[in-house]
Write an enzyme that holds these catalytic residues in place. Structure first.
Site, short mmCIF file in Angstrom:
data_model
loop_
_atom_site.label_atom_id
_atom_site.label_comp_id
_atom_site.label_asym_id
_atom_site.label_seq_id
_atom_site.Cartn_x
_atom_site.Cartn_y
_atom_site.Cartn_z
N GLN A 184 -51.05 -4.80 5.39
CA GLN A 184 -49.65 -5.10 5.71
C GLN A 184 -48.78 -4.91 4.47
O GLN A 184 -49.08 -5.43 3.40
CB GLN A 184 -49.53 -6.54 6.25
CG GLN A 184 -48.13 -6.90 6.71
CD GLN A 184 -47.65 -6.07 7.90
OE1 GLN A 184 -48.38 -5.85 8.86
NE2 GLN A 184 -46.41 -5.58 7.83
N ASP A 228 -52.04 4.06 10.03
CA ASP A 228 -50.64 4.33 9.72
C ASP A 228 -50.42 5.84 9.55
O ASP A 228 -49.28 6.29 9.48
CB ASP A 228 -50.21 3.61 8.43
CG ASP A 228 -49.86 2.15 8.70
OD1 ASP A 228 -49.34 1.86 9.80
OD2 ASP A 228 -50.12 1.31 7.82
N LYS A 240 -49.14 -7.94 15.93
CA LYS A 240 -50.10 -6.85 16.12
C LYS A 240 -51.41 -7.38 16.71
O LYS A 240 -52.01 -6.73 17.57
CB LYS A 240 -50.36 -6.13 14.79
CG LYS A 240 -49.20 -5.24 14.39
CD LYS A 240 -49.32 -4.73 12.98
CE LYS A 240 -48.01 -4.06 12.54
NZ LYS A 240 -47.84 -3.98 11.10
#
Ligand SMILES: NC(=O)c1ccc[n+]([C@@H]2O[C@H](COP(=O)([O-])OP(=O)(O)OC[C@H]3O[C@@H](n4cnc5c(N)ncnc54)[C@H](OP(=O)(O)O)[C@@H]3O)[C@@H](O)[C@H]2O)c1
Length: 290
Positions: A102, A125, A58
């Protein structure tokens, strides 16, 4: 190896992701021209190698898009208060536009509490309860990445969803439930007749067999077999289980012999999910700097 001949058109996620990321890169450049660097902050708790690897990927993608990517790494012994401190600092930092913790985090920590501590506008998210509420109400905000990626994938391949029968196997919070809300919205790339089936519907195959578009979101390897699919239907494999590094998809390979179009076993929904994360970051930066 399956002996089944593939007849279905394949729907890989990479071309979709590439197109989304090209748009994100252009929007990132436009922000930079106004003195704004979009930024995605990442938090890793503990020393799980796979999680560290996902963060690195990422960060590399963030750099390629011209984003900043501040990172915090807490030890596996970190407390909930330690996690909360990092999130609060990022909530208060106007230079941070998006953040993610994460997953998974060590078992003594509460992931949902961490998620709920985030400023919803920075939850890239799209899983914060406020963002789920926005999705339900049709209010703009960060969208859950996997459902948004599936909508983008269908749109990219000109697979009409509007007015058609979409059946989703699974009502989980990350995939089935938000996807059902998304594809039932009043929009040209949605507007579907959506049915959601799950363990409470014992004869779920009765529904999947009539679907124009069948989306597997169960996380049960091989649960979708050819007899569950209407010949010529579009089949999207969202659900997967990991056994070590092996990917075990919900959709059996033999389904390609019945479907009209199908996502590949690897490289279907995954790349679009990641692209949507970055789209959420750039959108958050744009909202913060109108
Ligand atoms: N490709 C990606 O990028 C990506 C991203 C996110 C998630 N995923 C995958 O998507 C899947 C779903 O995630 P989630 O968090 O939304 O799922 P989840 O919370 O685990 O929910 C799974 C759903 O499937 C249903 N189900 C399970 N076994 C079933 C069976 N035998 N018959 C009928 N229904 C069954 C469950 O029914 P009940 O509700 O009745 O228990 C539940 O609604 C997982 O495999 C996950 O790994 C993939």
């Amino acid at each position: 190896m399956s002996a089944t001949t593939t007849t279905a058109r394949l729907l890989p996620g990479k071309p979709v992701a590439d197109q989304v990321l090209a748009d994100v890169a252009a929007r990132s450049a436009a922000l930079r021209a106004r003195g704004v660097t979009a930024s995605l902050a990442t938090l890793l708790v503990g020393d799980d190698d796979a999680s560290a690897g996902y963060i690195r990927i990422k960060q590399q993608q963030a750099a390629a898009l011209g984003f900043a990517s501040p990172h915090e790494h807490l030890p596996a012994t970190a407390t909930q208060a330690d996690v909360q401190r990092v999130i609060t600092a990022w909530n208060d930092d106007p230079a941070v536009h998006g953040m993610l913790v994460q997953y998974p985090i060590p078992g003594h920590l509460d992931y949902n509490a961490a998620l709920q501590a985030m400023d919803p506008d920075k939850d890239v998210d799209g899983m914060h309860p406020v963002n789920m509420g926005r999705l339900a109400l049709g209010i703009p905000g960060p969208l859950p990445c996997t459902p948004a990626g599936i909508e983008a994938l269908l749109a990219h391949y000109d697979i009409g969803v509007a007015g058609r029968e979409v059946v989703i196997l699974g009502r989980g919070a990350t995939l089935g439930r938000p996807l059902a809300m998304l594809l039932a919205q009043k929009r040209p790339t949605a507007d579907a007749a959506v049915t959601v089936v799950h363990t409470g519907v014992k004869d779920w195959a009765r529904y999947t067999r009539r679907a124009d578009i069948l989306i597997a979101a169960a996380g049960v390897p091989g649960i979708i077999q050819p007899e569950h699919v209407k010949p010529g239907a579009v089949v999207v494999g969202g659900g997967v289980r990991y056994e070590g590094r092996r990917i075990l998809p919900d959709v059996d390979e033999s389904v390609a012999g019945v479907a009209g179009a199908i996502t590949p076993r690897v490289g279907g929904v995954g790349p679009t999910t990641v692209a949507m994360l970055f789209r959420n970051v750039v959108a958050a930066a744009e909202r913060a700097h109108p």
